[in-house]
Design a protein around this motif. Structure first.
Motif, short mmCIF file in Angstrom:
data_model
loop_
_atom_site.label_atom_id
_atom_site.label_comp_id
_atom_site.label_asym_id
_atom_site.label_seq_id
_atom_site.Cartn_x
_atom_site.Cartn_y
_atom_site.Cartn_z
N GLN A 26 17.99 0.31 -10.84
CA GLN A 26 17.01 0.73 -11.84
C GLN A 26 15.85 -0.25 -11.93
OE1 GLN A 26 19.23 1.23 -15.47
NE2 GLN A 26 20.26 3.08 -14.79
N ASN A 27 16.17 -1.53 -11.82
CA ASN A 27 15.16 -2.57 -11.92
C ASN A 27 14.13 -2.46 -10.79
OD1 ASN A 27 14.17 -4.65 -13.44
ND2 ASN A 27 15.44 -6.23 -12.51
N PHE A 28 14.62 -2.21 -9.59
CA PHE A 28 13.69 -2.09 -8.46
C PHE A 28 12.90 -0.79 -8.53
CE2 PHE A 28 15.97 -5.74 -6.98
CZ PHE A 28 15.03 -6.42 -6.21
N GLU A 29 13.49 0.24 -9.12
CA GLU A 29 12.71 1.46 -9.37
C GLU A 29 11.59 1.20 -10.37
OE1 GLU A 29 15.63 4.31 -10.58
OE2 GLU A 29 16.46 4.55 -8.55
N ILE A 30 11.88 0.35 -11.36
CA ILE A 30 10.86 -0.04 -12.34
C ILE A 30 9.71 -0.77 -11.65
CG2 ILE A 30 10.42 -1.66 -14.25
CD1 ILE A 30 13.28 -0.85 -15.26
N ILE A 31 10.06 -1.68 -10.72
CA ILE A 31 9.02 -2.41 -9.99
C ILE A 31 8.12 -1.42 -9.24
CG2 ILE A 31 8.59 -4.05 -8.12
CD1 ILE A 31 11.24 -5.43 -8.93
N GLN A 32 8.72 -0.42 -8.63
CA GLN A 32 7.93 0.59 -7.92
C GLN A 32 7.01 1.35 -8.87
OE1 GLN A 32 11.42 2.45 -5.83
NE2 GLN A 32 10.05 2.36 -4.07
N ARG A 33 7.51 1.67 -10.06
CA ARG A 33 6.69 2.40 -11.04
C ARG A 33 5.52 1.53 -11.52
NH1 ARG A 33 10.97 4.19 -15.39
NH2 ARG A 33 9.12 4.89 -16.52
N ILE A 34 5.81 0.27 -11.79
CA ILE A 34 4.74 -0.65 -12.21
C ILE A 34 3.68 -0.76 -11.12
CG2 ILE A 34 4.22 -3.08 -12.70
CD1 ILE A 34 7.06 -3.22 -13.94
N ASN A 35 4.13 -0.90 -9.89
CA ASN A 35 3.20 -0.99 -8.78
C ASN A 35 2.41 0.31 -8.63
OD1 ASN A 35 3.16 -0.53 -5.38
ND2 ASN A 35 2.20 -2.36 -6.22
N GLY A 36 3.08 1.44 -8.84
CA GLY A 36 2.40 2.73 -8.76
C GLY A 36 1.30 2.89 -9.79
N GLN A 37 1.41 2.13 -10.90
CA GLN A 37 0.37 2.16 -11.93
C GLN A 37 -0.75 1.16 -11.65
OE1 GLN A 37 2.45 1.58 -15.65
NE2 GLN A 37 3.41 3.60 -15.59
N GLY A 38 -0.65 0.44 -10.52
CA GLY A 38 -1.76 -0.41 -10.10
C GLY A 38 -1.52 -1.91 -10.17
N THR A 39 -0.33 -2.34 -10.57
CA THR A 39 -0.06 -3.77 -10.68
C THR A 39 0.44 -4.32 -9.35
OG1 THR A 39 0.50 -3.56 -13.02
CG2 THR A 39 1.26 -5.55 -11.91
N THR A 40 -0.17 -5.40 -8.89
CA THR A 40 0.27 -6.11 -7.70
C THR A 40 1.49 -6.94 -8.05
OG1 THR A 40 -2.03 -6.23 -6.97
CG2 THR A 40 -0.46 -7.70 -5.88
N VAL A 41 2.53 -6.90 -7.20
CA VAL A 41 3.79 -7.55 -7.54
C VAL A 41 4.23 -8.48 -6.40
CG1 VAL A 41 6.19 -7.21 -8.27
CG2 VAL A 41 4.46 -5.48 -8.84
N GLU A 59 -0.41 -14.64 1.64
CA GLU A 59 -1.52 -13.82 1.16
C GLU A 59 -0.96 -12.55 0.55
OE1 GLU A 59 -4.03 -13.02 4.50
OE2 GLU A 59 -5.02 -14.97 4.42
N ILE A 60 -1.43 -12.24 -0.66
CA ILE A 60 -1.01 -11.02 -1.35
C ILE A 60 -2.28 -10.27 -1.74
CG2 ILE A 60 0.21 -10.08 -3.34
CD1 ILE A 60 1.85 -12.72 -3.33
N TYR A 61 -2.36 -9.02 -1.32
CA TYR A 61 -3.57 -8.22 -1.52
C TYR A 61 -3.39 -7.25 -2.69
CZ TYR A 61 -5.34 -10.17 2.78
OH TYR A 61 -5.79 -11.06 3.71
N PRO A 62 -4.48 -6.86 -3.32
CA PRO A 62 -4.39 -5.97 -4.49
C PRO A 62 -3.61 -4.70 -4.17
CG PRO A 62 -6.62 -6.82 -4.29
CD PRO A 62 -5.89 -7.26 -3.05
N GLY A 63 -2.68 -4.35 -5.07
CA GLY A 63 -1.93 -3.13 -4.94
C GLY A 63 -0.63 -3.24 -4.15
N GLU A 64 -0.38 -4.40 -3.57
CA GLU A 64 0.82 -4.57 -2.75
C GLU A 64 2.05 -4.93 -3.58
OE1 GLU A 64 0.00 -6.12 1.66
OE2 GLU A 64 -0.40 -7.67 0.18
N VAL A 65 3.21 -4.67 -2.98
CA VAL A 65 4.45 -5.33 -3.37
C VAL A 65 4.83 -6.23 -2.19
CG1 VAL A 65 6.89 -5.11 -3.95
CG2 VAL A 65 5.25 -3.43 -4.82
N VAL A 66 4.91 -7.52 -2.43
CA VAL A 66 5.26 -8.49 -1.39
C VAL A 66 6.49 -9.24 -1.87
CG1 VAL A 66 4.50 -10.51 -0.08
CG2 VAL A 66 2.86 -8.70 -0.64
N CYS A 67 7.45 -9.46 -0.97
CA CYS A 67 8.64 -10.21 -1.37
C CYS A 67 8.73 -11.53 -0.61
CB CYS A 67 9.91 -9.38 -1.17
SG CYS A 67 10.22 -8.81 0.51
N LEU A 68 9.27 -12.51 -1.30
CA LEU A 68 9.58 -13.81 -0.71
C LEU A 68 11.10 -13.95 -0.73
CD1 LEU A 68 8.54 -16.59 0.33
CD2 LEU A 68 8.67 -17.38 -2.04
#
Length: 246
Positions: A182-197, A33-42
């Motif tokens: 840098q790539n994982f910092e980008i993921i955090q920025r994208i998530n901070g703008q509202g994208t679920t990852v 289950e992945i909820y809106p606004g989360e970063v979830v890893c597999l």
């Protein structure tokens, strides 16, 4: 699953999913289950079933049992293009850009199903703000970019579909340690703008450092599921990784 006490619905859910390649049982009773606004890893090593999980979400592999649900709607059995249209986009392993096409053309392909031209232009500007280097290279062939620049284009192309959930397949693959950071910092920025990852990754420490929650996959079964903090502190993580986690 909400801080205000009200339950939200998952934006992406796998319910009791099994998949087979012929007679070979690959995924076994997968529940995610992945909820809106989360970063979830597999997390998982080679041959754990991570790539098959992504292919199942995107419709390249059809489950033999169970359901894949996006924003309350079942998508298992739909064509991949239809799954994308319903809000799932992916940054593939090794980026997989169209190398003979320009950066601009690659970005345009990300929005090929969209009709909202004005909003597409807004999303392009958002990509340029996120990655100023992309704007400098719009007319350059994607294959001539550095690995880090290609990753920026791949992420931007996926975001051009305005996904409800962004899938990232091994974002650290083939990149130097500095570019991985840098790539994982980008993921955090994208998530901070509202994208679920939803991040599929072997680099457990890095993925868990930015995630809210994580699942650990071993030979097609989820063997651990918890908050990122709890997983980082869990001594069973090393056993689940067969010694691969440092």
């Amino acid at each position: 699953m909400s801080t205000d006490g009200q339950r939200r619905e998952p934006v992406l859910e796998l319910r009791n999913v099994d998949t087979h390649y012929g007679q070979i049982h690959i995924l076994k009773h997968i529940n995610v289950e992945i909820y809106p606004g989360e970063v979830v890893c597999l997390l998982g090593g080679n041959a754990s079933g991570k790539t098959t999980t992504l292919k199942t979400i995107l419709g390249y592999v059809r489950p033999t049992r169970g359901e894949v649900v996006v924003d309350g709607e079942r998508v298992d059995g739909l064509l991949p293009s239809m799954v994308v249209a319903r809000g799932v986009s992916m940054v593939p392993e090794n980026r997989r850009l169209f190398k003979r096409m320009t950066v601009r053309e690659n970005l345009q392909l990300g929005a090929y199903q969209r009709k909202d031209k004005d909003e597409v232009r807004e999303d392009l500007e958002r990509a340029y703000a996120l990655f100023p280097r992309i704007k400098e290279r719009l007319d350059q062939r994607a294959g001539t970019l550095s690995g880090g620049e290609q990753q920026m284009v791949a992420v931007s192309r996926a975001l051009m579909a305005r996904p409800k959930v962004l899938l990232m397949d091994e974002p650290s693959m083939g990149l130097s340690p500095l570019l991985v950071q840098q790539n994982f910092e980008i993921i955090q920025r994208i998530n901070g703008q509202g994208t679920t990852v939803f991040v599929v990754e072997q680099n457990a420490n890095m993925a868990l450092s930015i995630a809210d929650r994580g699942y650990v996959l071993q030979t097609g079964e989820i063997v651990l599921a918890d908050s990122a903090k709890a997983l980082l502190e869990n001594p069973e993580m090393k056993r689940a990784y067969l010694g691969e986690l440092e």
